[in-house]
Design a protein around this motif. Structure first.
Motif, PDB file in Angstrom:
ATOM      1  N   ARG A  13       0.866  -1.180   0.000  1.00 62.85           N
ATOM      2  CA  ARG A  13       0.000   0.000   0.000  1.00 62.85           C
ATOM      3  C   ARG A  13       0.897   1.222   0.000  1.00 62.85           C
ATOM      4  O   ARG A  13       1.650   1.450   0.946  1.00 62.85           O
ATOM      5  N   ASP A  14       0.842   1.999  -1.067  1.00 60.29           N
ATOM      6  CA  ASP A  14       1.711   3.170  -1.156  1.00 60.29           C
ATOM      7  C   ASP A  14       1.080   4.184  -2.098  1.00 60.29           C
ATOM      8  O   ASP A  14       0.156   3.860  -2.851  1.00 60.29           O
TER       9      ASP A  14
ATOM     10  N   GLU B  51       0.304   7.415   7.339  1.00 55.65           N
ATOM     11  CA  GLU B  51      -0.185   6.672   8.506  1.00 55.65           C
ATOM     12  C   GLU B  51       0.348   5.246   8.516  1.00 55.65           C
ATOM     13  O   GLU B  51       0.696   4.703   9.574  1.00 55.65           O
ATOM     14  N   ILE B  52       0.434   4.641   7.340  1.00 59.83           N
ATOM     15  CA  ILE B  52       0.972   3.284   7.241  1.00 59.83           C
ATOM     16  C   ILE B  52       2.437   3.261   7.668  1.00 59.83           C
ATOM     17  O   ILE B  52       2.863   2.411   8.455  1.00 59.83           O
ATOM     18  N   TYR B  53       3.217   4.224   7.183  1.00 61.48           N
ATOM     19  CA  TYR B  53       4.638   4.291   7.543  1.00 61.48           C
ATOM     20  C   TYR B  53       4.806   4.497   9.052  1.00 61.48           C
ATOM     21  O   TYR B  53       5.670   3.884   9.686  1.00 61.48           O
TER      22      TYR B  53
ATOM     23  N   PHE C 125      12.673   3.122  10.579  1.00 58.47           N
ATOM     24  CA  PHE C 125      13.029   3.997   9.469  1.00 58.47           C
ATOM     25  C   PHE C 125      11.790   4.518   8.752  1.00 58.47           C
ATOM     26  O   PHE C 125      11.731   5.686   8.363  1.00 58.47           O
ATOM     27  N   ALA C 126      10.791   3.653   8.548  1.00 58.97           N
ATOM     28  CA  ALA C 126       9.588   4.070   7.822  1.00 58.97           C
ATOM     29  C   ALA C 126       8.931   5.267   8.500  1.00 58.97           C
ATOM     30  O   ALA C 126       8.520   6.227   7.834  1.00 58.97           O
TER      31      ALA C 126
ATOM     32  N   PHE D 213       9.369  13.022   4.836  1.00 57.74           N
ATOM     33  CA  PHE D 213      10.254  13.366   3.725  1.00 57.74           C
ATOM     34  C   PHE D 213       9.963  12.512   2.492  1.00 57.74           C
ATOM     35  O   PHE D 213       9.817  13.030   1.381  1.00 57.74           O
ATOM     36  N   LEU D 214       9.844  11.203   2.676  1.00 61.91           N
ATOM     37  CA  LEU D 214       9.641  10.309   1.537  1.00 61.91           C
ATOM     38  C   LEU D 214       8.338  10.586   0.805  1.00 61.91           C
ATOM     39  O   LEU D 214       8.253  10.399  -0.415  1.00 61.91           O
ATOM     40  N   LEU D 215       7.337  11.044   1.521  1.00 69.56           N
ATOM     41  CA  LEU D 215       6.028  11.280   0.916  1.00 69.56           C
ATOM     42  C   LEU D 215       5.797  12.742   0.546  1.00 69.56           C
ATOM     43  O   LEU D 215       4.714  13.113   0.087  1.00 69.56           O
TER      44      LEU D 215
END
Length: 285
Positions: A145-146, A216-218, A224-225, A231-233
């Motif tokens: 899921r991303d 929310e998933i991360y 790390f997530a 930042f990643l999103l």
């Protein structure tokens, strides 16, 4: 020769340590918890970069330096006083792109100002990030899921980065150079999931969610997530300043053309994401 590898249990440091052992080089593999290091044939030493006095430099000639900006000057000064002659820094491609102005640059600067031989490694996005981001759901549900399935970049295999580090540590001709290291192909998130599925020999579904839902998933994954979620999103920039996720969707990385890879240093073809997925297939089972 003795090489001190800091961050020796990390994705890159583990391979640097193994490569040095294979080359019959004496290695001091630094870790905060030697009992959990699992680094066969290396001399595991206890220490913490956030506590410079805990880092042992006895007999060390060269060092692979994991980035810790809060203590970089102290670490480098202690290394110089102990007789270290060469430092290879694990930095980031975000420095070359001008996105990182606060985290890796102070480490690079501390090493450059020391007067010692130095080489900076500047990898782009690590393929290994997907172990933290996608590993739990792939193992549990064969599902990712991303957000933004068509978003693409040039993920680099950690072994490519380690191979460049070994060249810089052991060979001449790399002093004063900063190497950008990327994967060889622009590959979307959806195609990355397909490569992992091919390695597994099983279907892995991709479920598109919004950036807010992905965040929310991360955060629930933790580690790390959770630390890198904003930042990643696209909710923050590299330095933690607020940003709009929509801005990253508008950027087309295909306009960049091929990016530098490890091949310019190692002479070997860079490893693809498919190769990385095969190398890590057991981590997704």
């Amino acid at each position: 020769m003795r090489v001190l590898v800091t961050g020796a249990t990390g994705n890159v440091g583990r391979h640097v340590t193994a490569g040095l052992v294979e080359a019959h080089i004496q290695v001091s593999a630094l870790t905060r918890d030697p009992a959990r290091a699992r680094l066969p044939a290396a001399e595991v030493v206890q220490g913490d970069l956030t506590r410079p006095d805990s880092v042992p430099f006895d007999g060390v000639d060269r060092m692979f330096l994991f980035p810790e900006p809060s203590t970089a000057k102290e670490i480098v000064e202690r290394a110089k006083q102990a007789g270290v002659q060469r430092i290879v820094v694990l930095s980031s491609g975000a420095v070359s792109g001008g996105f990182d102005t606060t985290f890796h640059p102070p480490v690079e600067q501390a090493v450059q100002e020391s007067g010692l031989e130095w080489t900076h490694l500047r990898p782009g996005e690590f393929a290994a990030n997907k172990l933290s981001l996608w590993g739990p759901s792939i193992r549990a549900e064969r599902l990712v899921r991303d957000a933004n399935p068509d978003a693409a970049w040039f993920p680099v295999h950690e072994r490519d980065v380690a191979d460049v580090a070994l060249k810089a540590l052991l060979e001449e001709g790399h002093h004063g150079k900063a190497y950008d290291i990327n994967g060889p192909e622009l590959i979307s998130l959806r195609a990355q999931v397909e490569a992992i599925a091919d390695a597994l020999g099983e279907e892995v579904r991709f479920e598109e969610v919004t950036p807010a839902q992905a965040r929310e998933i991360y955060l629930k994954i933790g580690g790390f997530a959770a630390e890198a979620a904003d930042f990643l999103l696209g909710f923050t920039d590299y330095d933690g300043n607020p940003a709009d996720p929509a801005d990253s969707v508008d950027f087309d990385p295909s306009t960049l053309g091929p990016l530098p890879t490890a091949q310019s240093v190692t002479g070997s073809p860079p490893r693809t994401f498919a190769q990385w997925a095969r190398d890590h297939v057991q981590d997704f089972r």
